[in-house]
Design a protein around this motif. Structure first.
Motif, PDB file in Angstrom:
ATOM      1  N   ASP A 133      52.074  31.777  37.746  1.00  0.00           N
ATOM      2  CA  ASP A 133      51.511  32.838  38.581  1.00  0.00           C
ATOM      3  C   ASP A 133      49.983  32.699  38.570  1.00  0.00           C
ATOM      4  OD1 ASP A 133      50.730  35.082  39.885  1.00  0.00           O
ATOM      5  OD2 ASP A 133      51.953  36.479  38.698  1.00  0.00           O
ATOM      6  N   ALA A 134      49.380  32.475  39.750  1.00  0.00           N
ATOM      7  CA  ALA A 134      47.928  32.267  39.856  1.00  0.00           C
ATOM      8  C   ALA A 134      47.211  33.461  40.474  1.00  0.00           C
ATOM      9  CB  ALA A 134      47.644  31.008  40.676  1.00  0.00           C
ATOM     10  N   THR A 135      47.907  34.582  40.567  1.00  0.00           N
ATOM     11  CA  THR A 135      47.285  35.737  41.238  1.00  0.00           C
ATOM     12  C   THR A 135      46.024  36.187  40.514  1.00  0.00           C
ATOM     13  OG1 THR A 135      49.459  36.460  42.000  1.00  0.00           O
ATOM     14  CG2 THR A 135      47.663  38.081  42.027  1.00  0.00           C
ATOM     15  N   ARG A 136      46.129  36.382  39.182  1.00  0.00           N
ATOM     16  CA  ARG A 136      44.958  36.850  38.430  1.00  0.00           C
ATOM     17  C   ARG A 136      43.851  35.801  38.444  1.00  0.00           C
ATOM     18  NH1 ARG A 136      45.945  38.970  32.447  1.00  0.00           N
ATOM     19  NH2 ARG A 136      47.088  40.509  33.711  1.00  0.00           N
ATOM     20  N   GLU A 137      44.268  34.551  38.317  1.00  0.00           N
ATOM     21  CA  GLU A 137      43.266  33.471  38.305  1.00  0.00           C
ATOM     22  C   GLU A 137      42.439  33.457  39.585  1.00  0.00           C
ATOM     23  OE1 GLU A 137      43.180  28.637  38.854  1.00  0.00           O
ATOM     24  OE2 GLU A 137      45.009  29.603  38.093  1.00  0.00           O
ATOM     25  N   LEU A 138      43.157  33.504  40.724  1.00  0.00           N
ATOM     26  CA  LEU A 138      42.435  33.456  41.994  1.00  0.00           C
ATOM     27  C   LEU A 138      41.657  34.744  42.241  1.00  0.00           C
ATOM     28  CD1 LEU A 138      44.914  31.620  44.384  1.00  0.00           C
ATOM     29  CD2 LEU A 138      42.970  30.712  43.101  1.00  0.00           C
ATOM     30  N   ALA A 139      42.212  35.867  41.774  1.00  0.00           N
ATOM     31  CA  ALA A 139      41.483  37.123  41.933  1.00  0.00           C
ATOM     32  C   ALA A 139      40.173  37.064  41.165  1.00  0.00           C
ATOM     33  CB  ALA A 139      42.351  38.296  41.475  1.00  0.00           C
ATOM     34  N   GLU A 140      40.260  36.540  39.909  1.00  0.00           N
ATOM     35  CA  GLU A 140      39.037  36.406  39.121  1.00  0.00           C
ATOM     36  C   GLU A 140      38.093  35.397  39.753  1.00  0.00           C
ATOM     37  OE1 GLU A 140      40.445  35.350  35.303  1.00  0.00           O
ATOM     38  OE2 GLU A 140      41.096  37.388  34.757  1.00  0.00           O
ATOM     39  N   SER A 141      38.672  34.328  40.305  1.00  0.00           N
ATOM     40  CA  SER A 141      37.838  33.316  40.969  1.00  0.00           C
ATOM     41  C   SER A 141      37.146  33.899  42.195  1.00  0.00           C
ATOM     42  CB  SER A 141      38.693  32.117  41.371  1.00  0.00           C
ATOM     43  OG  SER A 141      37.926  31.174  42.092  1.00  0.00           O
ATOM     44  N   ASP A 142      37.948  34.686  42.974  1.00  0.00           N
ATOM     45  CA  ASP A 142      37.351  35.322  44.151  1.00  0.00           C
ATOM     46  C   ASP A 142      36.248  36.289  43.742  1.00  0.00           C
ATOM     47  OD1 ASP A 142      39.021  33.912  45.775  1.00  0.00           O
ATOM     48  OD2 ASP A 142      40.475  35.555  46.059  1.00  0.00           O
ATOM     49  N   ALA A 143      36.528  37.022  42.644  1.00  0.00           N
ATOM     50  CA  ALA A 143      35.509  37.969  42.185  1.00  0.00           C
ATOM     51  C   ALA A 143      34.251  37.234  41.756  1.00  0.00           C
ATOM     52  CB  ALA A 143      36.061  38.809  41.033  1.00  0.00           C
ATOM     53  N   ARG A 144      34.471  36.110  41.031  1.00  0.00           N
ATOM     54  CA  ARG A 144      33.303  35.328  40.624  1.00  0.00           C
ATOM     55  C   ARG A 144      32.570  34.760  41.829  1.00  0.00           C
ATOM     56  NH1 ARG A 144      36.904  33.633  36.524  1.00  0.00           N
ATOM     57  NH2 ARG A 144      37.424  31.746  37.721  1.00  0.00           N
ATOM     58  N   SER A 145      33.335  34.319  42.829  1.00  0.00           N
ATOM     59  CA  SER A 145      32.705  33.790  44.048  1.00  0.00           C
ATOM     60  C   SER A 145      31.929  34.874  44.770  1.00  0.00           C
ATOM     61  CB  SER A 145      33.768  33.189  44.966  1.00  0.00           C
ATOM     62  OG  SER A 145      34.422  32.113  44.339  1.00  0.00           O
ATOM     63  N   ASP A 146      32.568  36.053  44.862  1.00  0.00           N
ATOM     64  CA  ASP A 146      31.862  37.163  45.516  1.00  0.00           C
ATOM     65  C   ASP A 146      30.597  37.522  44.755  1.00  0.00           C
ATOM     66  OD1 ASP A 146      33.836  37.204  47.394  1.00  0.00           O
ATOM     67  OD2 ASP A 146      34.931  38.909  46.506  1.00  0.00           O
ATOM     68  N   GLU A 147      30.729  37.574  43.426  1.00  0.00           N
ATOM     69  CA  GLU A 147      29.559  37.916  42.620  1.00  0.00           C
ATOM     70  C   GLU A 147      28.481  36.853  42.750  1.00  0.00           C
ATOM     71  OE1 GLU A 147      28.421  39.021  37.977  1.00  0.00           O
ATOM     72  OE2 GLU A 147      30.491  38.607  38.559  1.00  0.00           O
ATOM     73  N   ALA A 148      28.923  35.577  42.762  1.00  0.00           N
ATOM     74  CA  ALA A 148      27.961  34.487  42.925  1.00  0.00           C
ATOM     75  C   ALA A 148      27.289  34.570  44.288  1.00  0.00           C
ATOM     76  CB  ALA A 148      28.661  33.136  42.752  1.00  0.00           C
ATOM     77  N   ALA A 149      28.089  34.891  45.314  1.00  0.00           N
ATOM     78  CA  ALA A 149      27.508  35.023  46.656  1.00  0.00           C
ATOM     79  C   ALA A 149      26.513  36.180  46.705  1.00  0.00           C
ATOM     80  CB  ALA A 149      28.620  35.228  47.681  1.00  0.00           C
ATOM     81  N   GLN A 150      26.880  37.292  46.039  1.00  0.00           N
ATOM     82  CA  GLN A 150      25.950  38.424  46.005  1.00  0.00           C
ATOM     83  C   GLN A 150      24.689  38.070  45.227  1.00  0.00           C
ATOM     84  OE1 GLN A 150      28.175  41.692  44.399  1.00  0.00           O
ATOM     85  NE2 GLN A 150      29.545  41.871  46.169  1.00  0.00           N
ATOM     86  N   ASP A 151      24.868  37.364  44.108  1.00  0.00           N
ATOM     87  CA  ASP A 151      23.699  36.941  43.332  1.00  0.00           C
ATOM     88  C   ASP A 151      22.809  36.022  44.156  1.00  0.00           C
ATOM     89  OD1 ASP A 151      24.553  38.406  41.193  1.00  0.00           O
ATOM     90  OD2 ASP A 151      25.468  36.709  40.130  1.00  0.00           O
ATOM     91  N   GLU A 152      23.444  35.106  44.908  1.00  0.00           N
ATOM     92  CA  GLU A 152      22.669  34.190  45.739  1.00  0.00           C
ATOM     93  C   GLU A 152      21.946  34.946  46.842  1.00  0.00           C
ATOM     94  OE1 GLU A 152      20.982  30.765  47.330  1.00  0.00           O
ATOM     95  OE2 GLU A 152      21.848  31.223  45.367  1.00  0.00           O
TER      96      GLU A 152
END
Length: 695
Positions: A130-149
Motif C-alpha cells: 500500500d503506497a497511499t501514505r507514502e505518496l501522500a507524504e511525498s505529495d505533501a513534501r512536494s507541496d511544501e517544497a514548492a511553497q518553500d521555493e
C-alpha cells in the motif's frame, strides 16, 4: 506459495528463506507469477492489499480486473511487457486499485524476472504494498517544497528589488526599478500603479499598462472610493482577491479596467514615520487570493519601497534647493558687450549616467570695466555641494567688486585669494581672469591654478594660450605667494577667446594635455557662431557624462564697422600701489611688443614710466595711463598720462644729486612730439612715437 520451492526456477540469491514474516512486518504482500501457466499465487497480505478474499481469487490475474481500473491496468501491463521484452531483470510501478467501498488507493509493485538459459522469461517473483501514505507524504513534501521555493523566489525578488532601490536617487529612478520586468513582475504582478500624496491629494506617477489610464484619476482626493485612496486613508493594505470583489467594492473604478483582465490586486500604503507618502497597487491577471505568507511579503516590500521613495524625495528636494542656490549665484544675465559676441553656458554634473544632477562650484562672469574694457572670469570652487555653491557665489561677487574698482588683473586675483583664505571655509578655487580692451584687442590674463584658455583664429585654427599662473585662490594667500604673472595677448577681429572649467576637458583614462588637444580640435571644427559653438561643446560634455560640472565662456571680437582709428589700452594706477605701477609697466612693455614697436620699446617704456612717476609724485590722485595706435600718413604710438591736477608740467634744472629735474628733458629727447591737454579739472600729458607699419 507452497509450490514455489518445487519450481524448476530458483529464487533470487538474496531472497529470504522465510520471507512471509518479514513482508508482513513491512505490510507487504508477495506474489509468484508462473509465466508458462499464467497462474499468479498471492499470499494473505497481498489479498488484503488488493481487498479480495481468498475465495474471490482463483490465481488468475484476470480475477483482479474488478479491483484495477482499466486505465491503471493498461499502464501496469505496459510496464511489465516492456521489462519482459527488453531483457530487464526487474521492474516497478505505481498504480491505483479500487476497494470495495469505491475509494481509490495507491499501490506499488516490484517484480523480479527469472529467465532460463536462453533468456526466455519464465517466472516473476515480486511484492505489492500500500503506497497511499507514502505518496501522500511525498505529495505533501512536494507541496511544501514548492511553497518553500515560491517563498524563496518571492523573498529573492524582495531582496533584489530592495538592492536595486538602494541605487535609486530620484522618484523616477524608483518607478523605473519597480516597473523593470526583472523586478515586481516576478511576484506575478502584471503591472503596477503608484501615487504620491501631495497637499492632501494623491497624484498618479505610474499608470500601469500602456493605454490603461483611467480618466479622472490623475489627481484624486484621499476620501474618494478608490483602492489607492483607501490604502492611504486607512494606512492598511487593501487586498482584492477576485474580479467579483473588485467590482463590488469599487464600482466606479472597475468598469474602466475590465479590459485589463484583472483577477486580483494588492494596494499597499507607503508609510514613513507613521505618515502616508503614497500608495502602490500591484495588479494580477493570473491568480486569485493571497496566502498569509504572500501578504506578509508584499507588506514588507511596501515598507522597503516607502523608505526608498522618501529618500528619493528628500534627494530631489535637496537638489532643487542646491540648484536654485547655484543658479542664484550665477549671473542672471550677461551684459551686452560693444564690439564682441559672447556666449556662456553651465551644465551640472550627471550622477552615474542617470537623470540625477549634481551641484558644483563652477562659475563664469562678464564684468563691464571703466574705459570700455570688459573682464571675463571663469572659475571652479573645490567640491560638489551646497557649500561649494555658496563659496562660489561670494567669490564671484568679490571678484566683480575688485575688478570694477579698477584694480589690475594681478591685484584682483591676489585680493580674491586673500578674501577666500580669510573666509570660514577650507575650500580653494581655481580661476582665470582676462581683461579685454576690445578697441585694441589687447587681453591681459592672470591664472590661479586654472587650465589655459584657447583662441580660435579667423582661419578656423585653434591654439592653446600658455598663461603663466600662480597658486589657486586661498592657497596662494595661505602660503604667502600672491604674485600672479600677467600675460598679454592680442585678439584680432573675428578671433574667439574660450575659457572653460576642467569638466569640459577631463576624460576618463586620458590626461589633461590629451583632453586639451581634443578640445582644441573640437573648437577648430565647430560652428563660427559662438552660441552654436557653445551648444555643441556642452552637448559633447553631456554625451560624455562625467562627475564634474562645466562652465564655459566664449568671447568673439567683432570686426570694425568703420575704418579703424587705432588700438587703445588703458590702466588706472593708484598712489601707493606698487603692484599697479608694476602692472602698468608690464602692460606697456607687452603692448609695445604686440603692436610691432619693439625697435622703440626702450624709449617708450622710459618715457611712459617718467610720466607716470611724475603724475603720482606731484599730484594727489591716481594716474590714468592710455596707450593708443594712431593711423594716418604714418603709424604712431601715443602715450597719455592723465591726472587730477591742473598744474602744467615745467622744466626744471637738475639738482645737485641729479636725481630729479630731468623728466621733461627725457620726454623731449626721446619722443617725436609731445604736449599737454586740459582734461576736465585735470590734464593729460601725451607723447607720440613714430613706429613701423605693423599692418
Amino acid at each position: 506459495m507452497a509450490d514455489r520451492g518445487a519450481s524448476a526456477l530458483s529464487l533470487p540469491d538474496d531472497w529470504p528463506a522465510h520471507p512471509d514474516p518479514i513482508l508482513a512486518l513491512n505490510r507487504m504482500g508477495s506474489f509468484d507469477w508462473d509465466l508458462d501457466t499464467g497462474l499468479m499465487h498471492m499470499d494473505a497480505q497481498a489479498h488484503d492489499i488488493f481487498d479480495v478474499r481468498p475465495d474471490e481469487y482463483d490465481d488468475h490475474p484476470e480475477t483482479l480486473a474488478k479491483r484495477v481500473p482499466p486505465g491503471e491496468a493498461r499502464r501496469l501491463d505496459t510496464a511489465v511487457s516492456q521489462a519482459l521484452k527488453d531483457g530487464s531483470e526487474n521492474y516497478g510501478a505505481y498504480f491505483r486499485i479500487r476497494r470495495r467501498d469505491g475509494s481509490l488507493r495507491w499501490t506499488h509493485t516490484q517484480g523480479y524476472i527469472r529467465r532460463d538459459h536462453t533468456g526466455r522469461p519464465r517466472r516473476i517473483i515480486g511484492i505489492v504494498r500500500d503506497a497511499t501514505r507514502e505518496l501522500a507524504e511525498s505529495d505533501a513534501r512536494s507541496d511544501e517544497a514548492a511553497q518553500d521555493e515560491a517563498r524563496r523566489q518571492q523573498t529573492s525578488v524582495v531582496e533584489l528589488t530592495t538592492a536595486a532601490l538602494a541605487h535609486a536617487r530620484t522618484v523616477q529612478d524608483v518607478i523605473d526599478v519597480l516597473k523593470d520586468t526583472h523586478g515586481l513582475t516576478h511576484l506575478g504582478a502584471t503591472s503596477l500603479v503608484m501615487g504620491l500624496v501631495e497637499a492632501g491629494r494623491i497624484r498618479l506617477v505610474a499608470e500601469g499598462p500602456s493605454d490603461s489610464f483611467v480618466p479622472g484619476t490623475r489627481i484624486t482626493r484621499i476620501d474618494e472610493p478608490y483602492p489607492m485612496s483607501e490604502a492611504v486613508r486607512t494606512l492598511s493594505p487593501c487586498f482584492i482577491e477576485s474580479p467579483e470583489e473588485f467590482a463590488e467594492r469599487y464600482p466606479i473604478l472597475w468598469p474602466h479596467i475590465t479590459g485589463l483582465n484583472i483577477t486580483s490586486a494588492a494596494y499597499l500604503p507607503l508609510i514613513v514615520q507613521a505618515r502616508p507618502i503614497g500608495a502602490i497597487g500591484l495588479l494580477y491577471s493570473d491568480r486569485r487570493g493571497f496566502t498569509p505568507e504572500e501578504r506578509n511579503i508584499l507588506v514588507a516590500l511596501g515598507s522597503s519601497i516607502a523608505q526608498s521613495l522618501q529618500r528619493a524625495m528628500f534627494y530631489e528636494q535637496e537638489m532643487d534647493l542646491a540648484q536654485g542656490l547655484q543658479q542664484a549665484m550665477l549671473p542672471r544675465t550677461i551684459p551686452s558687450v560693444p564690439g564682441a559676441d559672447v556666449a556662456v553656458r553651465y551644465r551640472a554634473a550627471t550622477i552615474g549616467g542617470s537623470v540625477g544632477r549634481d551641484i558644483g562650484g563652477d562659475w563664469y562672469d562678464l564684468i563691464p570695466l571703466p574705459g570700455g574694457r570688459v573682464g571675463a572670469v571663469i572659475g571652479d570652487v573645490q567640491g560638489h555641494d551646497t557649500h561649494a555653491a555658496a563659496v562660489m557665489g561670494q567669490l564671484r561677487i568679490v571678484l566683480r567688486a575688485y575688478a570694477a574698482e579698477g584694480h589690475t588683473p594681478a591685484t584682483v586675483m591676489a585680493r580674491a585669494s586673500v578674501f577666500l583664505h580669510e573666509l570660514d571655509t577650507d575650500r580653494s578655487a581655481t580661476c582665470l581672469y582676462a581683461e579685454a580692451d576690445l578697441s585694441t584687442g589687447v587681453l591681459q590674463m592672470v591664472r590661479a591654478g586654472h587650465i589655459d584658455p584657447l583662441v580660435r583664429h579667423t582661419d578656423g585654427s585653434c591654439r592653446r594660450v600658455t598663461v603663466p599662473g600662480g597658486l589657486p585662490l586661498g592657497l596662494s594667500a595661505e602660503f604667502g605667494r600672491l604674485d600672479y604673472p600677467v600675460s598679454t595677448v592680442e585678439l584680432d577681429p573675428g578671433e574667439t577667446l574660450l575659457l572653460c572649467t576642467d569638466g569640459l576637458v577631463e576624460q576618463p583614462g586620458a590626461d589633461l594635455d590629451d583632453g586639451m588637444r581634443t578640445l582644441t580640435a573640437l573648437v577648430a571644427t565647430g560652428p563660427d557662431d559662438v552660441r552654436d559653438l557653445a551648444d555643441r561643446l556642452i552637448d559633447v560634455a553631456a554625451e560624455r557624462g562625467g562627475d564634474d560640472d562645466v562652465a564655459l565662456l566664449l568671447l568673439r571680437r567683432r570686426g570694425p564697422d568703420s575704418p579703424r582709428s587705432g588700438r587703445r589700452l588703458q590702466r588706472h594706477v593708484a598712489p601707493g600701489d606698487p603692484a599697479a605701477l608694476a602692472d602698468a609697466r608690464r602692460m606697456i612693455r607687452t603692448a609695445v611688443g604686440v603692436w610691432g614697436a619693439r625697435e622703440r620699446a626702450d624709449d617708450i617704456e622710459l618715457v611712459a614710466d617718467e610720466l607716470i612717476t611724475n603724475a603720482l609724485m606731484h599730484t594727489e590722485g591716481s594716474a590714468i595711463v592710455t596707450l593708443r595706435v594712431l593711423t594716418g600718413s604714418e603709424r604712431r604710438l601715443r602715450v597719455e598720462v592723465e591726472d587730477s591736477s591742473s598744474a602744467l608740467p615745467r622744466r626744471r634744472e637738475a639738482g645737485e644729486s641729479g636725481v630729479s629735474g630731468r623728466g621733461l628733458l627725457l620726454v623731449e629727447l626721446l619722443t617725436d612730439v609731445w604736449g599737454v591737454e586740459a582734461r576736465g579739472g585735470g590734464k593729460a600729458v601725451w607723447c607720440e612715437f613714430v613706429v613701423p607699419d605693423h599692418e
